[in-house]
Design a protein around this motif. Sequence first.
Motif, PDB file in Angstrom:
ATOM      1  N   ARG A 115       0.813  -1.211   0.000  1.00 40.24           N
ATOM      2  CA  ARG A 115       0.000   0.000   0.000  1.00 40.24           C
ATOM      3  C   ARG A 115       0.850   1.266   0.000  1.00 40.24           C
ATOM      4  N   ARG A 116       2.153   1.105   0.175  1.00 37.06           N
ATOM      5  CA  ARG A 116       3.049   2.254   0.252  1.00 37.06           C
ATOM      6  C   ARG A 116       4.198   2.086  -0.719  1.00 37.06           C
ATOM      7  N   GLU A 117       4.807   3.207  -1.090  1.00 29.67           N
ATOM      8  CA  GLU A 117       5.982   3.185  -1.957  1.00 29.67           C
ATOM      9  C   GLU A 117       6.928   4.315  -1.557  1.00 29.67           C
ATOM     10  N   MET A 118       8.196   4.151  -1.873  1.00 27.57           N
ATOM     11  CA  MET A 118       9.183   5.203  -1.639  1.00 27.57           C
ATOM     12  C   MET A 118       9.316   6.019  -2.917  1.00 27.57           C
ATOM     13  N   SER A 119       9.284   7.320  -2.771  1.00 28.54           N
ATOM     14  CA  SER A 119       9.450   8.196  -3.935  1.00 28.54           C
ATOM     15  C   SER A 119      10.929   8.330  -4.267  1.00 28.54           C
ATOM     16  N   GLU A 120      11.215   8.950  -5.405  1.00 34.98           N
ATOM     17  CA  GLU A 120      12.610   9.178  -5.800  1.00 34.98           C
ATOM     18  C   GLU A 120      13.333  10.052  -4.783  1.00 34.98           C
ATOM     19  N   SER A 121      12.604  11.030  -4.193  1.00 37.03           N
ATOM     20  CA  SER A 121      13.241  11.906  -3.206  1.00 37.03           C
ATOM     21  C   SER A 121      13.555  11.130  -1.921  1.00 37.03           C
ATOM     22  N   HIS A 122      12.692  10.203  -1.549  1.00 37.43           N
ATOM     23  CA  HIS A 122      12.966   9.356  -0.380  1.00 37.43           C
ATOM     24  C   HIS A 122      14.227   8.524  -0.606  1.00 37.43           C
ATOM     25  N   ILE A 123      14.303   7.924  -1.794  1.00 31.62           N
ATOM     26  CA  ILE A 123      15.477   7.105  -2.133  1.00 31.62           C
ATOM     27  C   ILE A 123      16.743   7.954  -2.115  1.00 31.62           C
ATOM     28  N   ALA A 124      16.629   9.173  -2.666  1.00 30.47           N
ATOM     29  CA  ALA A 124      17.782  10.084  -2.698  1.00 30.47           C
ATOM     30  C   ALA A 124      18.221  10.471  -1.286  1.00 30.47           C
ATOM     31  N   ASP A 125      17.243  10.695  -0.391  1.00 28.09           N
ATOM     32  CA  ASP A 125      17.576  11.072   0.994  1.00 28.09           C
ATOM     33  C   ASP A 125      18.330   9.951   1.708  1.00 28.09           C
ATOM     34  N   VAL A 126      17.837   8.713   1.559  1.00 27.73           N
ATOM     35  CA  VAL A 126      18.496   7.578   2.223  1.00 27.73           C
ATOM     36  C   VAL A 126      19.891   7.371   1.638  1.00 27.73           C
ATOM     37  N   THR A 127      19.995   7.490   0.317  1.00 31.72           N
ATOM     38  CA  THR A 127      21.294   7.323  -0.347  1.00 31.72           C
ATOM     39  C   THR A 127      22.293   8.366   0.144  1.00 31.72           C
ATOM     40  N   LYS A 128      21.814   9.595   0.311  1.00 28.01           N
ATOM     41  CA  LYS A 128      22.697  10.675   0.780  1.00 28.01           C
ATOM     42  C   LYS A 128      23.146  10.427   2.222  1.00 28.01           C
ATOM     43  N   LEU A 129      22.214   9.977   3.075  1.00 29.06           N
ATOM     44  CA  LEU A 129      22.569   9.679   4.467  1.00 29.06           C
ATOM     45  C   LEU A 129      23.626   8.586   4.535  1.00 29.06           C
ATOM     46  N   PHE A 130      23.450   7.564   3.696  1.00 32.60           N
ATOM     47  CA  PHE A 130      24.416   6.463   3.665  1.00 32.60           C
ATOM     48  C   PHE A 130      25.751   6.929   3.104  1.00 32.60           C
TER      49      PHE A 130
END
Length: 611
Positions: A429-444
Amino acid sequence: MNHQNLSSFIWSVADLLRGDYKQSDYGKVILPFTVLRRLDCVLEPTKAKVLAEFAAKKKAGLNPDPFLLRASGQSFYNTSDLDLRKLMGDQDHISQNLYAYVQAFSPAVRDIFERFSFSTQIDKLAKSGLLYLVTEKFAGIDLHPEAVDNHEMGLAFEELIRKFAELSNETAGEHFTPREVIRLMVNLLFVEDDEVLTKPGVVRTIYDPTAGTGGMLSVAGEHLAALNPQARLTMFGQELNDESYAICKADMLIKGQDVANIVAGNTLSEDGHARAKFDYMLSNPPFGVEWKKVEKEVRKEHQTQGFNGRFGPGLPSVSDGSLLFLLHLLSKMRPASDGGSRFGIVLNGSPLFTGGAGSGASEIRRHLLENDLVEAIIGLPTDMFYNTGISTYVWIVSNRKPTQRKGKVQLIDASSFWQKMRKSLGSKRREMSESHIADVTKLFGSFVEAQLATVFDAGGTEVGQEIVLAASGPSSVPKDGIVKLAPLSRIFPNDAFGYRAITVERPQRDEKSEVVLGSKGKQKGKPQADSALRDTENVPLSEEVESYFRREVLPHAPDAWIDEEKTKIGYEIPFNQYFYVFEPPRPLAEIDAELAQVAARIKAMIEGLAA
């Protein structure tokens, strides 16, 4: 023709199937026919040459296989003088001719159609009177490489796979990982190697032991192609489910990969890439599935080969085999001296903490952490997968950590990084947006500790969120507004997750409350332990056992002692504990006042009804 138009055109075949096939079964016809037409077009320019070579070598009594591969210029060939367009000329015998045409492919391609159970579909289409119409439809599609290159064809095939996975979402989760999860994993896998991967002509290998329909391999290939069109990613995989294996193998074939690198079978009991090592690996093994079917083979390898095999560190509970796949991936890592490896694996919550000190699961975590192999663990939102709504975690494991990561593990809580889907697909029912993916990638990629700042206005309405470095605040806050800070990225030393499980004994006492002493052997003259009073304590590795014992145990039990022989080292990662933020309850006076208001309203309503 771009891949969207191409896949829409192929999808129009579904109009022919409607009524005779369930929607969820359309893929059983459309996918193998798409592969067949593509191979038909790819082989067309060398068809005459292959047939001539086949006749000559057969007459000479030689094995024609290597000669036919050379003549076709591909990793496959077909020895029939038929093709899809010629099949149109004999409507009465199309079923037999189509079957014979498929059987004339080289073994690796024939295997794809056998795993698709294509002969069963030929029979079903023939009985429904649809075989000629469907074959005619595909014969009219131009899938020649000059019209549709490997990249476009791969994208079109991926889109078809996605559509069919969505239509059959009751089983999609077993063989289909959401694309945004794969994109996140691929980002995390490659982000630290961007400099190396952008060099001209770089060649790397990637492997998925639970390949499904090949989605992880495909997205990794697309990512690297976007980063460096001159780079080459050689793909390897293994898959248990026949239909998923066929789709994956077909996808690799369409993209110009060597299909011999995709193997069928159970990865745990029959390693299809024994002794092979890879640069990168990705996996989404089944969650919480028992491994009883392969228990005999796995235990035998563990006991006879130890650390020379795949399962040396230990074996998890038979009820959940996901950690076995993690161990399998560890065994596939290149030695650090040869450049090392990095892999990402999706696991549920249990591998983080199940099993006490000395258990198989704990020993596996101990092996990972004491050998400094875990780079990061990322908590994903719930309701992200098609067949389960549980919490899931991406583990990033590497034996070539950058200097700043050595001896440390990064935990990232991305459970709030989601948006609601317009239409649910099974449990998803949920999905990660491109901005969410970018945020996690940047944190890592930044390897920093950070917090999620949620800003509320004076009325208590949420007005925004912002990622801020630890000990910092948001860039702006409304007048009289408030900010709630929650940890988002945390960094720990490896030994923060370790502990010593000590056994605390207390003496037996007789009816006079006198301590009972041993009378024989090593126990002679020593207090005898009372098993009913026995207790265990977990002492962090960062703390001295004696000081802990004096502080936490002796004040409550002055006669207690530690049985040193029973001390075990354990490791667990209580992920949620590190991100819990305590919110004090509202004052009782405020709650009482609110209840009084509600009670007054109810009383007024009752009096109004009675009037």
